[in-house]
Enzyme design. Sequence first.
Site, PDB file in Angstrom:
ATOM      1  N   ASP A  90       1.356   5.003   0.095  1.00  0.00           N
ATOM      2  CA  ASP A  90       1.060   6.427   0.361  1.00  0.00           C
ATOM      3  C   ASP A  90       2.064   7.396  -0.292  1.00  0.00           C
ATOM      4  OD1 ASP A  90      -1.419   6.165   1.972  1.00  0.00           O
ATOM      5  OD2 ASP A  90      -0.078   5.160   3.255  1.00  0.00           O
ATOM      6  N   HIS A 126      -5.582  10.133   0.313  1.00  0.00           N
ATOM      7  CA  HIS A 126      -6.383  10.403   1.885  1.00  0.00           C
ATOM      8  C   HIS A 126      -5.417  10.753   3.012  1.00  0.00           C
ATOM      9  CE1 HIS A 126      -4.795   6.072   1.520  1.00  0.00           C
ATOM     10  NE2 HIS A 126      -4.538   6.251   2.893  1.00  0.00           N
ATOM     11  N   HIS A 163       0.892  -1.238  -0.068  1.00  0.00           N
ATOM     12  CA  HIS A 163      -0.114   0.007   0.031  1.00  0.00           C
ATOM     13  C   HIS A 163       0.745   1.290   0.023  1.00  0.00           C
ATOM     14  CE1 HIS A 163      -2.916   2.957   0.538  1.00  0.00           C
ATOM     15  NE2 HIS A 163      -2.699   3.323   1.856  1.00  0.00           N
ATOM     16  N   ASP A 210      -7.813   1.337   1.861  1.00  0.00           N
ATOM     17  CA  ASP A 210      -7.412   1.884   3.188  1.00  0.00           C
ATOM     18  C   ASP A 210      -8.284   3.234   3.270  1.00  0.00           C
ATOM     19  OD1 ASP A 210      -6.081   2.180   5.330  1.00  0.00           O
ATOM     20  OD2 ASP A 210      -4.355   3.575   4.529  1.00  0.00           O
TER      21      ASP A 210
END
Length: 637
Positions: A14, A320, A12, A123
């Site tokens: 970010d 996010h 994941h 997420d």
Amino acid sequence: MKKTVIAYLHTHWDREWYREFEVFRLRLLRVFDNVLELLKNNKIPSFYFDGQVSALLDYLELRPEKEPLVRKFIVEKKLFIGPCFTLVDEFLTDKTVFEKNLEIGIKISRDFGCTDYIGYLADTFGHSKNIPAIFKKYGIDKCVVWRGCGDFPSEFIFNGINTVNLVRGYFMDIFSTSMTIEKKAEWLRSNLDKIAEKSGNYLLLPIGADHLGVEPDITEQIIQINLLLTDYEIKLSNPFEYFELVKDNFKQFVWDEELRDNSKTFILQGSYSARTKLKQYNIKCTYLLEQADKLQKKYGSKYDSVIEYAYKLLLKNQAHDGICGCSTDLVHRENITRYEKIIQIANTIIEELRLEHNFKTPIMQSKELIPEYKVISKHFGVENSLLYDTQKIPVTEDFSEIYTLKYYPAVKSDIKFEVKNGKIFIGNIEMQFVRYQDDGDTYNFGAVENDKGEIAEIYSFKNNVIKTSFFDVQVEFGKMINFKIEWDNKLKNKLWQVKFTLKKPVTETFSEDMNTIIRREFDPNYDLRKHLPKERGIEVKTNFAPMQRYVGTQGFGIITQGLTEYEVKEKSLLITLLRSTGVISNPKNPSRSTPAGPPFEVPDAQQLGQNSAEFSVAFFEPQQYQEYINIIFPPYS
């Protein structure tokens, strides 16, 4: 007979969070170099790259020589990318931008050779009920979610789309630990048992976590663990195989509402009020960029590539951990720079088109006053007709006083407004400004158990200015009553709200979500301060909820400019004006009994110094909301 566990390798990613973008990108080089090497040497069958393309582009910008290999693995269905450009927050992104996210992401991923897509939302902090319809519009019929699901099975239909619920989340980093194979097998057995409770004969197991690389011996580890598992057989594959294997299971459970249940997973809903300035910038940029795009399409689409560039900047900010305000101060300072660039681009496109085609816009700059336009500011400068002329350069003699003008339709307010006996009334609704202690963090408002809050004293109302003990409030009358607050915040760890007390308890609200109206139900008597968690692993249920530009109830409507959170409390509807906090994740947050991220200090999130808040109110029903939105956010023609 053993149940088959379809495991997929992923990370994941970010782009920015508790480390800044360039720091994380250097980590990305190490992580993805390793993934490509493992694929090249057939050490792993495939890799799922988080449902977005922005991280891949970030990688290839510094590793352009790897592009042929990347394309080869995508075509061979060993590397899966897209369909999104980046993983945006679903409640702070409007429909237009979410569609741009898919348009850009699909275009890029198709160019790389990708043809299969899953709406991968592992997420994001809860899920909008309007997302599945947008996926279907772009031909995507599969979705993966996690946060916001209640006691759901692994497979269900979410507003018309076959959806997988990651029962135990997306972060399975057990293979990266120093535990023995026996201990890893024991840990996996416990987690697979929990997934099996919600699954049929097949289980889905993500292997990976935030910014985590793939273990070079992952295949060997799985072979050894399979020898120790009596009830399960782990098979390295991809999510697409899982969807095919369980295709008959989805119809057994159907859910047609949003996913914001935090009984099983944190939805981190305080992020909708963290760093208010980001939300204000986001609303402004979303509005201006959409208007610039509409105008340039009307007059020939010559700015298409510029518009796409600006939307990419906006989408990077809407990831996010960016728009939710839960990253480092340096990350969010870079967000502000991107927002300023978007404003520059949108305003330039609009002004160049206006000068070329001679139309008026809601806000204009001029040496002369224009009927029906009011002066909102003035500065010493040059008329735009000269600034945008590529054949001229302004000289000192060209400078003069320039007005910034805003169009105000000549509409008289028929809303009764009074300030008397130290109270503010809009019709029969009392308006107050309130303030509470916040012992939380950027993820969650930290309620203090017996905090009764402070109510601002009202001193006077003269010349359309309400003087209070908190700040002064400028009032403007039109079809709506507009309020603008500017103040120097000197207080840390506070929640500031405007409170509207109505006739009856607030049991339902109507608010904007993806440019449509959604209805939510509330228990008006619920008090989060009486339900603060005492056990580990619990996030308190609250009566706070996200909004975009509008919320209303009982025929009363509020339009805000970048205030994106509201609360229901007995007969009152409250809008968050500002929430001050100083840490990404406070391990002692009274509203959440387990950390949600690193406890890094982030002084900028206190939002000390100059702040502003704007909102407008009127009496109207939800079906009229677009008419009132257009007053505050007028469409450019």
